[in-house]
Design an enzyme around this catalytic site. Structure first.
Site, PDB file in Angstrom:
ATOM      1  N   ARG A 120     -12.362  23.175  16.125  1.00 45.00           N
ATOM      2  CA  ARG A 120     -11.168  23.301  15.268  1.00 45.00           C
ATOM      3  C   ARG A 120      -9.998  22.426  15.713  1.00 45.00           C
ATOM      4  NH1 ARG A 120     -12.386  29.138  15.409  1.00 45.00           N
ATOM      5  NH2 ARG A 120     -13.759  29.525  13.640  1.00 45.00           N
ATOM      6  N   LYS A 142      -4.954   9.372   8.991  1.00 43.58           N
ATOM      7  CA  LYS A 142      -5.975   9.602   7.962  1.00 43.58           C
ATOM      8  C   LYS A 142      -7.330   9.412   8.610  1.00 43.58           C
ATOM      9  CE  LYS A 142      -3.869   8.466   3.530  1.00 43.58           C
ATOM     10  NZ  LYS A 142      -3.916   7.539   2.375  1.00 43.58           N
ATOM     11  N   GLU A 184      -4.606  -6.256   4.790  1.00 41.97           N
ATOM     12  CA  GLU A 184      -3.711  -5.093   4.924  1.00 41.97           C
ATOM     13  C   GLU A 184      -2.317  -5.549   5.375  1.00 41.97           C
ATOM     14  OE1 GLU A 184      -4.713  -2.219   3.785  1.00 41.97           O
ATOM     15  OE2 GLU A 184      -6.799  -1.803   4.351  1.00 41.97           O
ATOM     16  N   LYS A 226       4.309   0.927   8.500  1.00 39.94           N
ATOM     17  CA  LYS A 226       3.427   2.084   8.338  1.00 39.94           C
ATOM     18  C   LYS A 226       4.049   3.327   8.980  1.00 39.94           C
ATOM     19  CE  LYS A 226      -0.964   3.985   7.885  1.00 39.94           C
ATOM     20  NZ  LYS A 226      -2.384   3.806   7.712  1.00 39.94           N
ATOM     21  N   GLU A 236       0.964  12.253   2.056  1.00 37.29           N
ATOM     22  CA  GLU A 236       0.868  11.474   0.815  1.00 37.29           C
ATOM     23  C   GLU A 236       1.227  12.271  -0.438  1.00 37.29           C
ATOM     24  OE1 GLU A 236      -2.279   8.441   0.813  1.00 37.29           O
ATOM     25  OE2 GLU A 236      -2.502   8.820  -1.322  1.00 37.29           O
ATOM     26  N   ARG A 240       3.809   7.465   0.538  1.00 36.01           N
ATOM     27  CA  ARG A 240       2.631   6.989   1.280  1.00 36.01           C
ATOM     28  C   ARG A 240       1.561   6.413   0.345  1.00 36.01           C
ATOM     29  NH1 ARG A 240      -0.558   9.435   6.580  1.00 36.01           N
ATOM     30  NH2 ARG A 240      -1.987   7.670   6.699  1.00 36.01           N
ATOM     31  N   ASN A 244      -1.739   2.418  -0.628  1.00 35.68           N
ATOM     32  CA  ASN A 244      -3.034   2.233  -1.284  1.00 35.68           C
ATOM     33  C   ASN A 244      -3.041   1.079  -2.270  1.00 35.68           C
ATOM     34  OD1 ASN A 244      -4.506   4.399  -0.093  1.00 35.68           O
ATOM     35  ND2 ASN A 244      -3.223   5.793  -1.254  1.00 35.68           N
ATOM     36  N   HIS A 247      -6.322  -0.445  -3.295  1.00 33.80           N
ATOM     37  CA  HIS A 247      -7.412   0.421  -2.836  1.00 33.80           C
ATOM     38  C   HIS A 247      -8.139   1.121  -3.978  1.00 33.80           C
ATOM     39  CE1 HIS A 247      -5.547  -0.461   0.968  1.00 33.80           C
ATOM     40  NE2 HIS A 247      -6.433   0.252   1.640  1.00 33.80           N
ATOM     41  N   HIS A 251     -11.762   0.392  -3.402  1.00 31.27           N
ATOM     42  CA  HIS A 251     -12.748   1.427  -3.071  1.00 31.27           C
ATOM     43  C   HIS A 251     -13.864   1.452  -4.117  1.00 31.27           C
ATOM     44  CE1 HIS A 251      -9.856   3.966  -0.331  1.00 31.27           C
ATOM     45  NE2 HIS A 251     -10.354   2.903   0.279  1.00 31.27           N
ATOM     46  N   HIS A 264     -14.064  -3.930   3.900  1.00 32.83           N
ATOM     47  CA  HIS A 264     -12.975  -3.161   3.289  1.00 32.83           C
ATOM     48  C   HIS A 264     -11.789  -4.071   2.939  1.00 32.83           C
ATOM     49  CE1 HIS A 264     -10.195   0.141   2.554  1.00 32.83           C
ATOM     50  NE2 HIS A 264      -9.368  -0.372   3.442  1.00 32.83           N
TER      51      HIS A 264
HETATM   52  P1  NAD Z   1     -15.116  -1.942  11.190  1.00 31.64           P
HETATM   53  O1  NAD Z   1     -14.674  -0.797  11.942  1.00 31.64           O
HETATM   54  O2  NAD Z   1     -16.444  -1.885  10.504  1.00 31.64           O
HETATM   55  O3  NAD Z   1     -15.086  -3.232  12.149  1.00 31.64           O
HETATM   56  C1  NAD Z   1     -15.450  -4.462  11.634  1.00 31.64           C
HETATM   57  C2  NAD Z   1     -16.559  -5.132  12.467  1.00 31.64           C
HETATM   58  O4  NAD Z   1     -15.992  -5.727  13.624  1.00 31.64           O
HETATM   59  C3  NAD Z   1     -17.642  -4.211  12.958  1.00 31.64           C
HETATM   60  O5  NAD Z   1     -18.881  -4.857  12.922  1.00 31.64           O
HETATM   61  C4  NAD Z   1     -17.221  -3.953  14.399  1.00 31.64           C
HETATM   62  O6  NAD Z   1     -18.294  -3.571  15.218  1.00 31.64           O
HETATM   63  C5  NAD Z   1     -16.687  -5.295  14.791  1.00 31.64           C
HETATM   64  N1  NAD Z   1     -15.704  -5.296  15.854  1.00 31.64           N
HETATM   65  C6  NAD Z   1     -14.717  -4.404  16.038  1.00 31.64           C
HETATM   66  N2  NAD Z   1     -13.910  -4.819  17.029  1.00 31.64           N
HETATM   67  C7  NAD Z   1     -14.398  -5.988  17.488  1.00 31.64           C
HETATM   68  C8  NAD Z   1     -13.998  -6.876  18.493  1.00 31.64           C
HETATM   69  N3  NAD Z   1     -12.871  -6.701  19.193  1.00 31.64           N
HETATM   70  N4  NAD Z   1     -14.765  -7.963  18.720  1.00 31.64           N
HETATM   71  C9  NAD Z   1     -15.882  -8.191  17.980  1.00 31.64           C
HETATM   72  N5  NAD Z   1     -16.287  -7.397  16.998  1.00 31.64           N
HETATM   73  C10 NAD Z   1     -15.564  -6.289  16.751  1.00 31.64           C
HETATM   74  O7  NAD Z   1     -14.073  -2.348  10.045  1.00 31.64           O
HETATM   75  P2  NAD Z   1     -12.481  -2.366   9.997  1.00 31.64           P
HETATM   76  O8  NAD Z   1     -12.148  -3.456   9.063  1.00 31.64           O
HETATM   77  O9  NAD Z   1     -11.881  -2.326  11.345  1.00 31.64           O
HETATM   78  O10 NAD Z   1     -12.129  -0.961   9.315  1.00 31.64           O
HETATM   79  C11 NAD Z   1     -12.514  -0.662   7.990  1.00 31.64           C
HETATM   80  C12 NAD Z   1     -12.536   0.840   7.834  1.00 31.64           C
HETATM   81  O11 NAD Z   1     -11.221   1.349   8.047  1.00 31.64           O
HETATM   82  C13 NAD Z   1     -12.964   1.301   6.461  1.00 31.64           C
HETATM   83  O12 NAD Z   1     -13.902   2.341   6.593  1.00 31.64           O
HETATM   84  C14 NAD Z   1     -11.694   1.815   5.839  1.00 31.64           C
HETATM   85  O13 NAD Z   1     -11.912   2.843   4.911  1.00 31.64           O
HETATM   86  C15 NAD Z   1     -10.932   2.298   7.037  1.00 31.64           C
HETATM   87  N6  NAD Z   1      -9.478   2.340   6.857  1.00 31.64           N
HETATM   88  C16 NAD Z   1      -8.835   3.488   7.179  1.00 31.64           C
HETATM   89  C17 NAD Z   1      -7.456   3.561   7.079  1.00 31.64           C
HETATM   90  C18 NAD Z   1      -6.743   4.805   7.509  1.00 31.64           C
HETATM   91  O14 NAD Z   1      -5.540   4.919   7.257  1.00 31.64           O
HETATM   92  N7  NAD Z   1      -7.404   5.724   8.182  1.00 31.64           N
HETATM   93  C19 NAD Z   1      -6.724   2.459   6.632  1.00 31.64           C
HETATM   94  C20 NAD Z   1      -7.420   1.287   6.318  1.00 31.64           C
HETATM   95  C21 NAD Z   1      -8.804   1.247   6.439  1.00 31.64           C
HETATM   96  N1  GLY Z   2      -4.240   3.192   4.555  1.00 29.42           N
HETATM   97  C1  GLY Z   2      -3.543   4.086   3.696  1.00 29.42           C
HETATM   98  C2  GLY Z   2      -2.779   5.122   4.432  1.00 29.42           C
HETATM   99  O1  GLY Z   2      -2.821   5.238   5.625  1.00 29.42           O
HETATM  100  O2  GLY Z   2      -2.097   5.896   3.815  1.00 29.42           O
END
Ligand code: NAD
Ligand code: GLY
Length: 359
Positions: A120, A142, A184, A226, A236, A240, A244, A247, A251, A264
């Site tokens: 939890r 998030k 982003e 942010k 949100e 907030r 998006n 997005h 998405h 992404h």
């Molecule tokens: P990811 O986590 O898949 O990383 C991209 C690639 O880079 C992967 O293959 C990873 O293994 C590799 N990698 C990571 N760090 C590295 C490094 N230092 N050197 C070499 N390779 C490396 O993708 P991302 O673009 O980081 O994140 C996308 C995800 O984030 C999506 O699922 C999206 O929905 C989410 N997201 C969440 C929020 C939020 O607010 N929580 C905001 C934006 C995106």
């Molecule tokens: N990436 C969208 C948010 O954090 O609200």
């Protein structure tokens, strides 16, 4: 190193930004209730950075468990999430074991969700290793996994105890992933800072060449924006949602084309292009402003053309967007460059027109 603070009604946490922070574990130690952590990473990042983090923690007497997940958006699911719980339970981790997310946004979102659920609620810290994670996903709490019918559909708002963004880890990031992160970064300019758009136009070549001063400024400015937005609206209910931008369409692209086939950030870039085009159709932006946004995205190494899908499929996919309210799809559009706005429902004719003009 620069440190920003994210202040919320119930908590406040630091966002450390700088180079060579991975082994500076004194940034982590004050946030550990017990000298025991579970480092969650993936098969790509772990061989690069896990042993350095683990050795630095163990040298300070912290017991470390590591959980190495398969890499990729297609693994951001229940089965992979469960591997984290399996490892925590097999190693008798108590609720006060801190989860450390060492990876990009996929690892950050899954580790955060695991921390929200484990007994939890266990503490967690974000150590983002992609540009996208450093400028966006590691900040703001998030957390989620994907569902076959919709992106990030199962998750929780759950804040980390700290964010440590070591920019030297970006040295190993592939160029395509760097560009995905820039999507982003551009988003922040488009929704809220026209001056930052100009700065990005002037500095895009330096950013893509990984000039450390330019990258550090981009990460700092993004995290400042942010932190301010999340500080005002954690769950949100209002502002907030502007984060998006791109997005709703993005998405739909990720889910519709199959998780992992588009990055992404690439899907968000196309989504921002479509949102910009829709804003022009509504009379808010001039044609040359639409082309200005396209040029910026192209300069960042990003796509601006949408994949072909029937309008009915776009609408079906977008009907699962988390901003849908009382059945209406709510889009983030631009009143001007640097001013995002929420707009409910776009006419099918307008949607078809912008999709035809941007495929
Ligand atoms: P990811 O986590 O898949 O990383 C991209 C690639 O880079 C992967 O293959 C990873 O293994 C590799 N990698 C990571 N760090 C590295 C490094 N230092 N050197 C070499 N390779 C490396 O993708 P991302 O673009 O980081 O994140 C996308 C995800 O984030 C999506 O699922 C999206 O929905 C989410 N997201 C969440 C929020 C939020 O607010 N929580 C905001 C934006 C995106
Ligand atoms: N990436 C969208 C948010 O954090 O609200």
């Amino acid at each position: 190193m620069i440190t920003l603070d994210l202040t919320l009604p119930d908590t406040r946490y630091p966002i450390h930004i700088g180079r060579h922070l991975l082994e500076q574990v004194e940034l982590l130690l004050p946030h550990l209730p017990l000298p025991k952590v579970a480092i969650v990473s993936n098969e790509t990042v772990a061989p690069l950075y896990l042993s350095r983090l683990q050795a630095a923690l163990e040298a300070k007497g912290v017991q470390c468990l590591s959980v190495v997940l398969p890499d990729g958006e297609q693994h951001k699911d229940w089965a992979t999430l469960n591997l984290i719980f399996d490892a925590l339970l097999a190693n008798r981790c108590e609720r006060n074991t801190t989860l450390l997310a060492l990876g990009g946004g996929v690892i950050g979102d899954m580790t955060g969700f695991a921390a929200a659920c484990y007994q939890r609620g266990a503490p967690f810290i974000q150590i983002p290793t992609t540009l996208l994670a450093q400028v966006d996903s590691s900040v703001g709490g998030k957390t989620a996994i994907n569902h076959p019918q919709g992106k990030n559909m199962v998750g929780a708002f759950y804040q980390p105890r700290a964010v440590v963004a070591d920019m030297s880890l970006l040295d190993t990031l592939p160029d395509r992933e760097l560009s995905a992160g820039l999507a982003e970064v551009i988003k922040y300019g488009l929704i809220g800072d026209a001056g930052f758009i100009s700065w990005l136009e002037n500095n895009m070549a330096a950013l893509r060449a990984r000039d450390s001063e330019a990258l550090q400024y981009a990460v700092k400015r993004s995290c400042e924006m942010k932190a301010a937005i999340v500080g005002e609206d954690e769950k949100e209910h209002g502002v907030r949602a502007l984060l998006n931008l791109g997005h709703t369409f993005g998405h739909a692209i990720e889910t519709g084309q199959g998780y992992g086939s588009w990055l992404h950030g690439e899907a968000v870039a196309v989504g921002m292009m479509l949102a910009t085009a829709a804003s022009a159709e509504l009379g808010w932006l001039a044609r040359d402003e639409v082309e200005r946004v396209r040029r910026l995205l192209v300069a960042a190494g990003l796509p601006t053309r949408a994949p072909r899908m029937p309008l009915s499929r776009w609408l079906e996919l977008m009907s699962h967007d988390k901003k849908v309210s009382a059945g209406a799809i709510r889009y983030v559009l631009l009143k001007s460059l640097g001013q995002g706005v929420i707009h409910a429902n776009l006419a099918d004719t307008l949607l078809q027109k912008i999709l035809d003009e941007n495929d």
